[in-house]
Design an enzyme around this catalytic site. Structure first.
Site, PDB file in Angstrom:
ATOM      1  CG  ASP A  94      -0.181  -0.153   2.520  1.00 10.23           C
ATOM      2  OD1 ASP A  94       0.526   0.797   2.896  1.00 10.23           O
ATOM      3  OD2 ASP A  94      -0.276  -1.225   3.167  1.00 10.23           O
ATOM      4  CD  GLU A 147      18.239 -23.379 -15.967  1.00  9.46           C
ATOM      5  OE1 GLU A 147      17.061 -23.410 -16.349  1.00  9.46           O
ATOM      6  OE2 GLU A 147      18.602 -23.742 -14.818  1.00  9.46           O
TER       7      GLU A 147
END
Ligand code: GLA
Length: 724
Positions: free
Chosen positions: A532, A612
């Site tokens: 928030d 990777e």
């Protein structure tokens, strides 16, 4: 002048919008307009038809066309003839509940108002203006000061209410809303953001129904389940066209958003602190400040509305050194080790990460006290030397030698019953006398409304932060709060505990951020359970979700993007099969998804293969190259991942010279046409270069660009386009 007072009218103007309020002939404050900028006084829209059966204030006599139950109100109080949802509700000392607020005075002030003890929009340049309107209930002496601010270049209006008891008797606030917005005309839909742990902020859009619809949290946090943000939009509103109004509460505790469509098809929006867990005693002379609400209006669709919120949150809510500066690419050991680690295993993870270009190592939960599982240890903020044999200094200095910064996880607001802190101060945990407390993740919550608890935490955290070279904290909060009670409060004031908790939290965060301005704080609450604007005032980034699955993340980050800027989103690449969903996605798709945020890894890079590792090195290099564009650029949602077969988003630099499109195609179809996607926000007159081919800006916007043919599901997309 952004704010003008003219006779009985108040005019607030932002770059593209206007807000009008009027004091009517009975000194009642009416809301006249919020929408497109206009020179017209919009009060001609007030509909004074015969409302003889509706509540009418006494001094309006027999005037049948005047009713506070039907006319648009600016800050309606309950119990006085307006039967719609109210912004303010008070129980007086005699038990009665009516409040008759009438206009008393007003003034315009230079600068943006601040709210003591609460986070709020600020204006560094000092060009903002504040409007104060004072209203008063004569009988009780309750006074309400409505504060509004306009900040140049921002298409938002901020609001809060200051409630004072100028009477001689105590009163109880049962509801103290931050904002009311009456929209008398038009049909509206609402978009809200629901979810759960590991699936936060799913955008849901529905037509409004007659009656009241609510999204709220009574959990003591803004919550995974709902977000303190809401949009009202016209049914035809899209990303790029149509009317919409958005509101976000700058608050991290329980909240309530109520929307009512009344008997006359009028819409009212009220937003503020959760009323289920709130009752505030206001003794004579005392003052209560509501949290701030930010309002924005767009006639250019949802995209423009989001841009307005991104701008204000990024520039006028987030603070500190990291607000604008680049954030480090980090590696976090949580999904790599959970609680099972020691100095060596952490160092091994850090060493490989440093070789591949990672800048910050974050040691997650489990480094302190007797914390070998989530059943114990919270509250004991001293290093566990069985795991870290050379203490924090030992590990930190080894990490520093790798050329990396070091960060730690903390969950300051919590306590385990199996901890020294709880054994010493059982009364510091939130519990109701004679009742067993509710546990959640096996833990209890410290009573942050108590000054001694906040002081203790400030000292304990300061000690840790000063004990080693620490550059970052992940500030976690892993449960909802219940059993509200504070041993420090009198029985009449127990209804204040939930809001006082949030005030205590903000006090602690303010003290920590002032004492350690160079430390980056990342907020977290079981992932994104406290995402928030209030938390973003203290932490410029928040871990968006405990769900690191790239496919789910496209949805979570899509919902998050309606109000919150990409710079606020913590997002990491983790292993596959994903720990939360078991899904397997390519490492490139995981990376482009995590790049829509403050980027990092949450795995042991020693455990992945060389191909990777090579990909990781390359991703980090690309992220560092794009970071400015990602953080400061304008963000566009190019698809809706809840509906489309792809998730795509776009960043455009301020001068429109650089464009980055990221995302993934979810499912691959054999022998299908390639998808075509129209770009947005370009300079239509410029020419752009993508992989050596030249395209006109208008062509890319109108005709679009063909996406690559996917070879496999969750196929990654990255298009980097530069002005030619
Ligand atoms: C929460 C956080 C995770 C991790 C764990 C540790 O769930 O969201 O990222 O830090 O706590 O207990």
């Amino acid at each position: 002048m952004a704010i003008r007072i003219n006779d009985n009218n108040f005019y607030l103007e932002t770059e593209n919008t206007a807000y009008q309020i009027q004091v009517d002939r009975y000194d009642v404050l009416q809301h006249i307009w919020y929408g497109e900028k206009t020179n017209q006084n919009m009060d001609y829209l007030l509909d004074y038809h015969d409302t003889g059966f509706s509540g009418c204030i006494y001094d309006a006599g027999n005037e049948r066309s005047y009713s506070v139950d039907t006319l648009p109100q600016e800050y309606p109080a309950s119990g006085n003839g307006d039967f719609r949802i109210g912004a303010l509700s008070v129980r007086h000392a005699d038990g009665s509940r009516a409040l008759d607020l009438r206009y008393k005075s007003s003034r315009v002030l230079e600068g943006k108002y601040a709210i003591p003890g609460l986070p709020a929009v600020y204006d560094e340049n000092g060009n903002a203006e504040t409007l104060e309107i004072v209203m008063c209930d004569k009988v009780s002496g309750i006074e309400v000061v409505l504060q509004y601010a306009v900040i140049p270049d921002c298409d938002v209006i901020t609001r809060c209410a200051v409630i004072k008891n100028n009477g001689t008797k105590p009163a109880e606030l049962l509801n103290a809303g931050s904002l009311c917005l009456d929209i008398p005309n038009g049909e509206w839909e609402w978009i809200h953001f629901h979810g759960r742990h590991t699936l936060e902020r799913c955008a849901e859009r529905k037509p409004l129904l007659h009656g009241i619809q609510t999204s709220s949290s009574s959990r003591g946090t803004s919550s995974h389940q709902q977000n303190p943000s809401v949009i009202l939009c016209s049914p035809e509103c899209t990303e790029t066209s149509g009317k919409c109004v958005g509101a976000a509460l700058v608050y991290s505790g329980g909240f309530e958003t109520n929307i009512e469509v009344d008997q006359l098809n009028q819409t009212r929006l009220i937003m503020g602190i959760d009323t289920n867990t709130f009752c505030w005693r206001l003794a004579p002379g005392e003052v209560f400040y509501t949290p701030e609400a930010i309002l924005s209006y767009s006639s250019g669709g949802l995209e423009k509305l989001s841009h307005n919120f991104h701008h204000i949150i990024r520039n006028n809510i987030c603070r500190g050194k990291f607000k604008a500066s680049k954030r480090p690419v980090l590696i976090n050991n949580w999904e790599a080790t959970y609680f099972d680690f020691d100095e060596n295993s952490l160092f091994n993870i850090a060493e490989k990460a440093a070789q591949l270009g990672v800048e910050l190592f974050v040691m997650d939960d489990g480094w302190f006290g007797n914390r070998n599982s989530d059943c114990s240890g919270l509250g004991d903020w001293s290093v566990n030397t069985e795991k870290l044999k050379n203490g924090l200094v030992g590990l930190t200095s080894k990490i520093k030698q790798l050329g990396m910064d070091f960060g730690i996880w903390m969950e300051p607001e919590m306590v385990s019953e199996d901890s020294n802190l709880y054994r010493t101060h059982p009364d510091w945990a939130i519990k109701i006398p004679n009742r067993d407390p509710i546990r959640s993740r096996y833990q209890l919550v410290l009573d942050m409304s108590r000054k001694d608890v906040v002081d203790y935490l400030f000292d304990a955290i300061s000690k840790i932060l000063s004990s080693a070279d620490i550059s970052y904290i992940k500030w976690d909060m892993n449960r909802s709060i219940t059993n509200w009670y504070s041993a420090e409060l009198s029985h009449e004031r127990q209804g204040e505990a939930a809001h006082r908790y949030v005030l205590g939290l903000y006090d602690l965060l303010e003290r920590i951020t002032s004492a350690f301005p160079d430390i980056l704080i990342e907020g977290c609450s079981g992932g994104g359970g406290r995402f928030d604007a209030g938390m973003l005032y203290y932490c410029p980034q928040i871990w968006c979700s405990d769900n690191t699955d790239a496919y789910d993340r496209t949805k979570i980050q899509y919902g998050t993007s309606f109000f919150y800027p990409v710079s606020a989103v913590g997002s990491h690449v983790s292993v596959v099969p994903n720990h939360q969903t078991g899904r397997i996605t390519p490492i490139e798709s995981r990376a482009v998804t995590a790049m829509a945020g403050s980027f990092g890894y949450e795995l042991d890079l020693n455990q992945i293969d060389d191909k990777e590792k090579h990909a990781v090195r390359n991703q980090i290099e690309r992220y560092k190259q794009y970071q400015k564009l990602i953080y400061n650029g304008t963000y566009y949602r190019l698809s809706n991942p809840f509906e489309d077969n792809y998730a795509l988003w776009e960043f455009v630099s301020e001068d429109k010279s650089e464009v980055l499109v990221h995302g993934m195609i979810f499912r691959t179809d054999s022998n299908a046409n390639r998808s075509c996607i129209q770009l947005r926000g370009l300079d239509r007159n410029k020419y752009y270069n993508m992989d050596g081919k030249i395209y006109g800006g208008a062509a890319l916007e109108d005709g679009g660009i063909l996406l690559p043919q996917p070879a496999g599901d969750y196929y990654p997309i990255e298009l980097y386009i530069r002005e030619n």
